[in-house]
Design a protein around this motif. Structure first.
Motif, short mmCIF file in Angstrom:
data_model
loop_
_atom_site.label_atom_id
_atom_site.label_comp_id
_atom_site.label_asym_id
_atom_site.label_seq_id
_atom_site.Cartn_x
_atom_site.Cartn_y
_atom_site.Cartn_z
N ASN A 6 -53.07 47.62 95.44
CA ASN A 6 -53.96 48.39 96.32
C ASN A 6 -53.98 47.84 97.73
O ASN A 6 -54.96 48.02 98.46
CB ASN A 6 -55.40 48.42 95.78
N LYS A 7 -52.93 47.14 98.17
CA LYS A 7 -52.89 46.63 99.53
C LYS A 7 -51.61 47.12 100.18
O LYS A 7 -50.52 47.00 99.60
CB LYS A 7 -52.90 45.09 99.55
N PRO A 8 -51.66 47.69 101.38
CA PRO A 8 -50.43 48.13 102.05
C PRO A 8 -49.59 46.93 102.48
O PRO A 8 -50.10 45.84 102.69
CB PRO A 8 -50.95 48.90 103.27
N ARG A 9 -48.28 47.15 102.62
CA ARG A 9 -47.34 46.09 102.92
C ARG A 9 -47.64 45.44 104.26
O ARG A 9 -47.51 44.23 104.43
CB ARG A 9 -45.93 46.67 102.91
N GLY A 247 -58.40 45.75 84.90
CA GLY A 247 -59.50 45.98 85.82
C GLY A 247 -59.47 45.02 86.99
O GLY A 247 -59.00 43.90 86.89
N LEU A 248 -60.04 45.47 88.10
CA LEU A 248 -60.04 44.65 89.29
C LEU A 248 -60.93 43.44 89.15
O LEU A 248 -60.72 42.42 89.80
CB LEU A 248 -60.49 45.48 90.50
N ILE A 255 -57.32 40.03 95.09
CA ILE A 255 -58.04 40.86 96.07
C ILE A 255 -58.62 39.90 97.09
O ILE A 255 -59.76 39.47 97.02
CB ILE A 255 -59.14 41.70 95.39
N LYS A 256 -57.79 39.53 98.01
CA LYS A 256 -58.15 38.57 99.03
C LYS A 256 -57.71 39.11 100.38
O LYS A 256 -56.98 40.11 100.48
CB LYS A 256 -57.44 37.22 98.78
N LEU A 265 -50.40 31.70 97.84
CA LEU A 265 -48.97 31.69 97.51
C LEU A 265 -48.29 30.41 97.96
O LEU A 265 -47.48 29.82 97.24
CB LEU A 265 -48.28 32.90 98.15
N MET A 266 -48.59 29.96 99.16
CA MET A 266 -47.97 28.76 99.74
C MET A 266 -49.05 27.83 100.26
O MET A 266 -49.34 27.79 101.45
CB MET A 266 -47.00 29.15 100.86
N PRO A 267 -49.69 27.07 99.40
CA PRO A 267 -50.72 26.14 99.88
C PRO A 267 -50.08 25.04 100.72
O PRO A 267 -48.90 24.72 100.56
CB PRO A 267 -51.32 25.58 98.58
#
Length: 714
Positions: A6-9, A247-248, A255-256, A265-267
């Motif tokens: 649910n997030k656009p690129r 479910g979300l 959802i961040k 992803l890359m801490p």
């Protein structure tokens, strides 16, 4: 391309390229986080295997794990029917491990090595960035990994074979012994009672490798059951790799905001403290050391080094350290011995501690070590037996004291390890005086405790003359040598005048005219006589290389008659010719060295001892057909003038003369040359072996380059 649900690129990847038409979105994939196997999923990395073999076909006989250590052992069957399997080798291994008899304890019941054990080790200590991914119907399901284990073959069966071999040898030795020898002899047994363990000793024991291995061995194995890839239980467990709810609310991590998602992803790579290698408890880095107060820094340094000059201590403390503050602190933890600082005994042996060798309390150890330090203030040498006789301590403790501050010398004793620091004594007389007073107080205590006799208190005679070793500078040595030469010259001049007077009084029919005797004089520059002083000791009773007993006045002071000159020239020519036929290329320095060695091998009184100058040697080199090669040495060379003069035999009379001349022409223009350049010049007429021979005659290889012999500047 993967994008969050649910997030656009354009919200998180390549925002600057979101509107560019040449980079369209090909596919959007939903990402789900599966939690069912959280902290249960491991990745096993198997060893390299043949391409024709897959682990799906391998039979797993057993598996077990130690969960706390994340250690796994797998036992796999080996396909003994495979054409690549060596049956004779498998039978030999099984025979070595189990012997001839088979029972329940046998490793290989089939008398054939038909299985192999794999033991795991952790491939990465931090696996928080790794996950197992499963793609199904346009969805990507991620499960975090709890560990990554590398499986390697275990060779414990070899240890078992060695144990069997030792048992058989012991049985054979026991069978050969007689009945009388079977009875044990009565032996004296020494009983020792262990002392209470100190906190420091307990910490060392807990951090030891043996203790950690014992702790790991105490954890029990948990046996596992292996299910194949096509087993129904495996299929059931594989379903847990998929997210159970879409479910979300269950996937809040995805959802961040874009920045938070990228951070997940890359801490940032932050080095954790537990990932750093653990240093021993007595090791401290210089960076950590300089964070401590000055007094603690000095105490730690002196406790580790034991003996140190003041200049070295200042260099370790870093620039900008106040020397006055250092002097104030060093006197609290060290004593001055021969201008150097030695750590105090109570710093090494704190209160309530004891000797690791004999259990003697720290107070007794401090007194014994103070006696050793005091002895070194009186003398550079200490005898170990004398220290042991006075202190009544065990040899191991005495040896520890001496090793702290001295070095053992064969047949001499123990010498203080550092030279006398005269600079410190001259710069700080007040410190020296204060330390001398402290040593007088320590000496008074030692006299009462050990009942020291006069021979222990009085220094040796050589020490009463000088408090520290005599230091002679280079200039003083030169002046002493000049004075000795002048004295010897005066004596020789008197003897010569005496001989001259005796000859005048002899019969007029004497063949020798003393007035014609002249002292040989040669220019100092190119004709400076060659130094053969190293070999003077080999020619006892020789003056200028000739026996002093000989009465021939023609050879006096190197002035030779014609017949002797011819003999000298012949001998010198024979030496130079034979040397260059062996070496082909020599520097003047190397030629002089070889000539000196040749002189050393000659019997006393040989004609060559009459005196050969550098000019005579160089003239003879040119007379036999050698040429000087003007090698273009680099401007910054540190070579001596004799090393810059390079001579080569131009014609040796063999088939390689012409090729050697080409090679020498190359080095007359280049100081060093690559092999391919030489190869191009010589390969037209010579093969590789012949080129190697020519190079061996004239050159040496160093750092991938070729140089003429004797011209390499390291």
């Amino acid at each position: 391309m993967i994008v969050p649900r649910n997030k656009p690129r354009k919200s998180f990847l390549y925002p600057s390229m979101a509107n560019e038409e040449d980079d369209p979105i090909i596919q959007e994939i939903d990402v789900f986080l599966a939690r069912s196997l959280l902290e249960k999923l491991y990745l096993f990395q198997y060893p390299i295997r043949p391409a024709s073999m897959t682990y799906d076909d391998v039979t797993h006989l057993s598996a077990k794990i130690k969960p706390k250590q994340q250690k796994v052992e797998l036992e796999m069957a080996i396909d003994t029917l495979n054409p690549n399997y060596c049956r004779s080798k498998g039978e030999q291994i099984a025979l070595n491990v189990d012997g001839t008899c088979t029972d329940e304890t046998s490793t290989y019941s089939s008398k054939l090595m038909d299985k192999q054990t794999f033991c795991s080790s952790q491939a990465a200590s931090n696996v928080s960035r790794y996950a197992a991914a499963v793609y199904r119907k346009g969805e990507l399901h991620l499960t975090p990994l709890h560990g990554i284990l590398q499986l390697r073959p275990s060779f414990t069966y070899l240890d078992k074979a060695d144990a069997k071999h030792r048992e058989r040898e012991a049985a054979n030795e026991g069978g050969d012994s007689s009945q009388d020898e079977a009875e044990d002899d009565v032996k004296q047994i020494t009983v020792r009672f262990s002392r209470p363990e100190t906190e420091q000793a307990r910490q060392r024991r807990v951090q030891s490798y043996e203790f950690l291995q014992k702790r790991q061995a105490e954890e029990h194995w948990v046996h596992l059951h292996y299910y194949g890839l096509k087993d129904s239980r495996s299929e059931h467990e594989r379903q847990y790799l998929f997210s159970q709810g879409h479910g979300l609310a269950e996937n809040t991590e995805l959802i961040k905001s874009p920045s938070e998602y990228l951070m997940m992803l890359m801490p940032p790579s932050v080095e954790e403290e537990n990932n750093k290698p653990m240093a021993p408890s007595n090791v401290l880095s210089m960076a950590q050391l300089r964070t401590l107060p000055l007094a603690d820094q000095i105490k730690i340094l002196m406790k580790n080094v034991k003996v140190m000059p003041f200049a070295n201590l200042m260099s370790l403390l870093g620039s900008g350290t106040d020397s006055t503050a250092v002097l104030r602190c060093i006197q609290q933890v060290a004593m001055l011995v021969q201008g150097n600082w030695v750590v105090k005994s109570d710093v090494l042996y704190p209160k309530d501690t004891s000797s690791p060798h004999s259990g003697v309390p720290a107070e007794v150890l401090c007194r014994g070590r103070d006696f050793v330090m005091w002895k070194f203030t009186q003398d550079r040498w200490v005898v170990r037996k004398e220290v042991a006789a006075v202190t009544k301590l065990c040899p191991e403790d005495v040896k520890d004291f001496l090793e702290h501050m001295s070095v053992a010398r064969i047949n001499k004793g123990w010498e203080f390890m550092l030279p006398y620091d005269e600079d410190f004594v001259k710069k700080h007389p007040d410190i020296v005086q204060r330390q001398r007073m402290l040593w007088m107080g320590i000496q008074a205590k030692l006299e009462k405790v050990y009942n020291l006799v006069k021979e222990h208190l009085t220094p040796k005679k050589q020490e009463t003359q000088s408090g520290h070793p005599l230091l002679v500078s280079g200039e003083q040595r030169v002046n002493m040598a000049k004075a000795k030469v002048k004295q010897s010259y005066g004596q020789l001049e008197k003897e010569f005048q005496k001989q001259k007077a005796e000859l005048k009084s002899n019969d007029t029919s004497s063949k020798i005219d003393v007035s014609n005797i002249r002292i040989k004089e040669e220019p100092v520059s190119d004709e400076e006589p060659m130094d053969t002083s190293v070999y003077e000791g080999l020619n006892n009773g020789i003056a200028n290389g000739l026996h002093a007993e000989e009465d021939s006045m023609d050879s006096l002071n190197g002035h030779l008659p014609g017949s002797c000159s011819d003999r000298v020239a012949q001998e010198l020519k024979a030496f130079v010719s034979s040397t260059f036929k062996k070496q082909f290329v020599l520097t003047l320095s190397e030629l002089k060295r070889l000539f000196n060695l040749h002189l050393a091998s000659l019997p006393p009184g040989h004609i060559l001892f009459s005196g050969i100058s550098d000019k005579m040697l160089q003239d003879m080199v040119l007379d036999i057909g050698c040429k000087q090669i003007l090698v273009p040495f680099p401007p910054q060379t540190a070579a001596s003038p004799d090393e810059l003069k390079v001579y080569a035999l131009w014609e040796a009379g063999d088939i390689y003369d012409q090729h050697r001349q080409v090679l020498l022409e190359i080095f007359s223009k280049n100081y060093r040359v690559r092999r391919n350049v030489i190869q191009n010049q010589l390969s037209q007429d010579l093969n590789k072996q012949e080129v190697d021979r020519v190079l061996k005659d004239c050159c040496v290889s160093y750092g991938g380059m070729w140089y003429l012999k004797g011209t390499v500047q390291s």
